[in-house]
Write an enzyme that holds these catalytic residues in place. Structure first.
Site, short mmCIF file in Angstrom:
data_model
loop_
_atom_site.label_atom_id
_atom_site.label_comp_id
_atom_site.label_asym_id
_atom_site.label_seq_id
_atom_site.Cartn_x
_atom_site.Cartn_y
_atom_site.Cartn_z
N HIS A 1 -8.53 -3.82 -0.84
CA HIS A 1 -7.70 -3.94 0.36
C HIS A 1 -6.61 -2.87 0.37
O HIS A 1 -6.45 -2.13 1.35
CB HIS A 1 -7.09 -5.34 0.42
CG HIS A 1 -6.30 -5.60 1.67
ND1 HIS A 1 -6.83 -6.26 2.75
CD2 HIS A 1 -5.04 -5.28 2.00
CE1 HIS A 1 -5.91 -6.34 3.70
NE2 HIS A 1 -4.81 -5.75 3.27
N GLU A 2 -5.84 -2.80 -0.71
CA GLU A 2 -4.73 -1.85 -0.74
C GLU A 2 -5.22 -0.41 -0.68
O GLU A 2 -4.60 0.45 -0.06
CB GLU A 2 -3.85 -2.08 -1.97
CG GLU A 2 -3.30 -3.50 -2.11
CD GLU A 2 -2.60 -3.99 -0.85
OE1 GLU A 2 -2.03 -3.18 -0.10
OE2 GLU A 2 -2.64 -5.21 -0.61
N ASP B 1 8.24 -10.11 10.67
CA ASP B 1 7.52 -11.02 9.78
C ASP B 1 6.93 -12.21 10.52
O ASP B 1 6.04 -12.90 10.00
CB ASP B 1 8.43 -11.51 8.66
CG ASP B 1 8.70 -10.44 7.61
OD1 ASP B 1 8.06 -9.37 7.68
OD2 ASP B 1 9.54 -10.67 6.72
N GLU C 1 0.79 -1.22 0.00
CA GLU C 1 0.00 0.00 0.00
C GLU C 1 0.82 1.28 0.00
O GLU C 1 0.49 2.25 0.70
CB GLU C 1 -0.92 -0.01 1.22
CG GLU C 1 -0.21 -0.03 2.57
CD GLU C 1 0.13 -1.40 3.11
OE1 GLU C 1 0.46 -1.51 4.28
OE2 GLU C 1 0.08 -2.38 2.33
N HIS D 1 -6.01 0.71 2.82
CA HIS D 1 -4.83 1.08 3.60
C HIS D 1 -4.56 2.58 3.56
O HIS D 1 -3.81 3.09 4.41
CB HIS D 1 -3.60 0.34 3.07
CG HIS D 1 -3.34 -0.98 3.71
ND1 HIS D 1 -3.16 -1.13 5.07
CD2 HIS D 1 -3.20 -2.23 3.18
CE1 HIS D 1 -2.92 -2.40 5.34
NE2 HIS D 1 -2.95 -3.09 4.22
N GLU E 1 -3.65 -4.19 9.39
CA GLU E 1 -4.20 -5.21 8.51
C GLU E 1 -5.61 -5.67 8.89
O GLU E 1 -6.42 -5.96 8.01
CB GLU E 1 -3.25 -6.42 8.45
CG GLU E 1 -1.91 -6.09 7.81
CD GLU E 1 -2.02 -5.64 6.36
OE1 GLU E 1 -3.10 -5.75 5.75
OE2 GLU E 1 -1.00 -5.16 5.84
N TYR F 1 -4.89 -10.22 10.22
CA TYR F 1 -5.88 -9.88 9.20
C TYR F 1 -7.29 -10.29 9.63
O TYR F 1 -8.21 -9.45 9.65
CB TYR F 1 -5.55 -10.59 7.89
CG TYR F 1 -4.29 -10.12 7.20
CD1 TYR F 1 -4.36 -9.21 6.15
CD2 TYR F 1 -3.04 -10.60 7.57
CE1 TYR F 1 -3.22 -8.79 5.49
CE2 TYR F 1 -1.89 -10.18 6.93
CZ TYR F 1 -1.98 -9.28 5.89
OH TYR F 1 -0.85 -8.86 5.24
#
Length: 646
Positions: free
Chosen positions: A330-331, A411, A306, A334, A353, A419
């Site tokens: 979705h993006e 990560d 994003e 953001h 998210e 999410y």
């Protein structure tokens, strides 16, 4: 960043005409949306970022000016980064984040400054401590990135669609940008920025900021200038360089990609302008000016990223029927959740998210209808239940929204907990307080925290102040702390619509009972319905039933990447040899981590049947993968040590 479920069938999509223009958007005046010159740095304990060496309460970066040359032969960017800093009067040093940078000098613009590169941390890189004079307000750092900088991927012409020119792109989230930009690489230290990028002619550079001037070509190179006047999290600074063309999609939307991909990309993205309109009605004004997209080569490691004003996209969303465009919703979402109000540390990744996944489905519902949104919610709950089971069940520490990542790479928190549990939390609150009241609350949240870092504690405090308002009965029904700080799934979860996939679930039961495959049903199903069917089938099936699926539905060759992944996951779990050529073709033709990591991992975990196949396939695939993907796969033990060097 997208971990996506498919959107809807083409028949349900709205039609939208693209404005056919291959000209880049013209340089315009600065946006009038007010943003703070220096965004606040939070002082609460939960805002201390364990993934940055910075000490922002002593001295912090608030503006970055880059002047960099792109060298494809050396695989380096080099030049200067000029950092404007805010500091305490008695601050003796400023600490930056560094990972593999080759520092040549640091000055205050006139006088040299002493600096020290500290010990290496495997996850974080190294601290770069710069001594400050009493009057130091600026750092000018002359440096080069390393050829193996983790944020940057350098593609040869053969790895591009056009096959004529090289390509460079960056991926900064979560803490990779410190490998090419010397700054304080923490999402809680927002920075405005500008850049001059020198690239070989005739290549084009694009960045996650508006152009500040028309490109200037001279002496075999072209200089591109960009300016982001709003403070953003450093991971959102992004660059791409290649043979790129632009096409307008509407008054404030457009797409960049390689010329041979432009028609297909523009057709798939035709509804983008309508998505922006729908998002504004839900969440308030879009504050970034333009919303353009860059469709990258297949090695891009994510579904989407994003980056402000220029979302980076995988080409795997191009299915030919617009059935995967929830990725765009979705993006785009953001632009509010993540870019406008940003998690201060990666422990609260869900604030980016989970909120975005909830918003994505609201945009999808607005454009494509409640049935489509209900099916995506159901798929999301399926994924949530699976992820909870894989992470220790109802007591697993990593099933909390506010996650402890100390000593781990950010990560490690990249899962469907952030999410789908985050989205389920907001959907549950909405169901309890009512949609109108919750929509007003969310618009207010984004207004109150625009261009600011936020934490879970801040979100809950804000919700209690502006939504709960002291109502003890409502507080008890919401279970706010259980959702954010406790593992597992709270008891008040609003269940998905049981009728969302009634026909599909009936077909699953019939096939599992040994009845013939209904190919006519499959032919008229949407992508979401096909995913539900494949994911709900028994995980163990005899070869004859797998043959029926593959031969009846041609799954080994299906173009839709989400459906193909679901099929290959099932096939590997059953040691289904006829799918192995499809696995190899799939993971060697694109580098999206969501697809390649699970498939290669599943093969590798099967020591007798799968592991030799995984090692052979990964040896072929690895050269096209981004370092953020290879870094995680290499740790499994795939490949010889010599091949595991980035």
């Amino acid at each position: 960043m997208m971990r996506l479920f498919a959107a809807t069938a083409a028949a349900l999509l709205l039609l939208s005409a693209c404005e056919k223009s291959d000209e880049a958007p013209r340089v315009t005046e600065k946006e009038t949306t007010e943003a703070p010159r220096i965004a606040p740095v939070l002082t609460t304990a939960d805002a201390v970022d364990p993934h940055s060496f910075a000490k922002p309460l002593e001295a912090r970066v608030y503006h970055v000016a880059l002047d960099l040359s792109v060298d494809f032969d050396a695989k380096r960017v080099s030049g200067t980064a000029t950092l404007d800093i805010d500091r305490k009067p008695d601050a003796k040093e400023i600490v930056l984040d560094d990972k593999g940078l080759e520092i040549q000098s640091i000055t205050d613009g006139e006088k040299p400054l002493q600096y020290k590169v500290g010990a290496v941390d495997e996850n974080l890189g190294t601290p770069l401590a710069v001594a400050l004079n009493p009057d130091t307000k600026k750092l000018v750092i002359t440096y080069k990135s390393a050829p193996d900088a983790q944020a940057l991927q350098w593609l040869s012409p053969a790895q591009t669609a056009g096959k004529q020119h090289p390509y460079l792109f960056s991926q900064g989230e979560a803490i990779y940008n410190r490998s090419w930009i010397p700054t304080q690489d923490s999402p809680g230290i927002r920075q405005s920025w500008e850049a001059k990028i020198h690239v070989p002619a005739p290549l084009t550079a694009v960045m996650s900021a508006p152009r500040a001037a028309e490109p200037l070509t001279q002496g075999g190179e072209t200089i591109f200038s960009f300016n982001m006047d709003k403070p953003v999290a450093p991971y959102l600074i992004a660059i791409a360089v290649g043979d790129l063309k632009f096409r307008s999609l509407g008054p404030r939307t457009g797409v960049w990609t390689e010329p041979s991909m432009l028609d297909a990309a523009a057709a798939e993205l035709a509804d983008t302008e309508k998505m922006v309109d729908a998002a504004e009605k839900l969440f308030g004004p879009y504050r970034w000016g333009r919303y353009d997209m860059l469709v990258l080569p297949p090695s891009f490691p994510l579904g989407g990223m994003e980056n402000p004003t220029l979302t980076f996209l995988t080409p795997t969303f191009i299915a030919g029927d617009k059935s995967l465009v929830s990725l765009i919703a979705h993006e785009l979402a953001h632009s509010w959740s993540g870019n406008l109000a940003t998690n201060a540390t990666w422990a609260d990744f869900w604030l980016n998210e989970g909120t975005t996944t909830y918003a994505e489905r609201r945009i999808v519902e607005s454009l494509y209808g409640p049935k489509v949104a209900a099916q995506q919610v159901a798929l999301g709950v399926d994924a949530l239940n699976k992820t909870v089971a894989e992470n220790g069940g109802s007591k697993g520490a990593d099933t909390r929204l506010h996650i402890d990542l100390k000593g781990r790479h950010p990560d490690a928190g990249l899962s469907d907990i952030a999410y789908e549990k985050g989205s389920a939390f907001l959907r549950t609150v909405e169901s309890i307080v009512g949609r109108d009241k919750f929509d007003a609350y969310m618009r207010g949240w984004f207004d109150r925290h625009a261009f600011q870092p936020v934490t879970s504690a801040m979100f809950l405090a804000d919700m209690r102040e502006h939504l709960v308002k002291g109502d003890k009965a409502l507080e008890a029904r919401l279970q706010l702390d259980n959702w954010v700080y406790k593992p597992g799934i709270p008891s008040n979860l609003v269940k998905p619509d049981p009728q969302a996939f009634a026909e599909v679930d009936k077909a699953v039961a019939a096939f599992a009972a040994g009845k013939p495959l209904d190919t006519a049903l499959w032919a008229r199903w949407t992508t979401d319905e096909r995913l539900r069917f494949l994911n709900k089938l028994p995980r163990k099936l005899p070869k004859a039933r797998l043959d029926t699926l593959e031969q009846g539905l041609k799954l080994n060759d299906i173009r839709n990447s989400e459906v193909r992944f679901a099929w290959l996951d099932l096939a590997i779990g059953n040691r289904y040899d006829p799918a192995i050529p499809s696995v190899e073709q799939f993971v060697t033709s694109q580098g999206r981590g969501k697809f390649v990591r699970p498939l290669l991992s599943a093969l590798f975990e099967d020591e007798v049947w799968g592991r030799p196949k995984a090692i052979a396939i990964y040896a072929k695939a690895r050269p096209m993968y981004h370092p953020s993907v290879t870094g995680r796969i290499d740790k499994l033990g795939l490949g010889a040590p010599a091949a595991n060097k980035n």
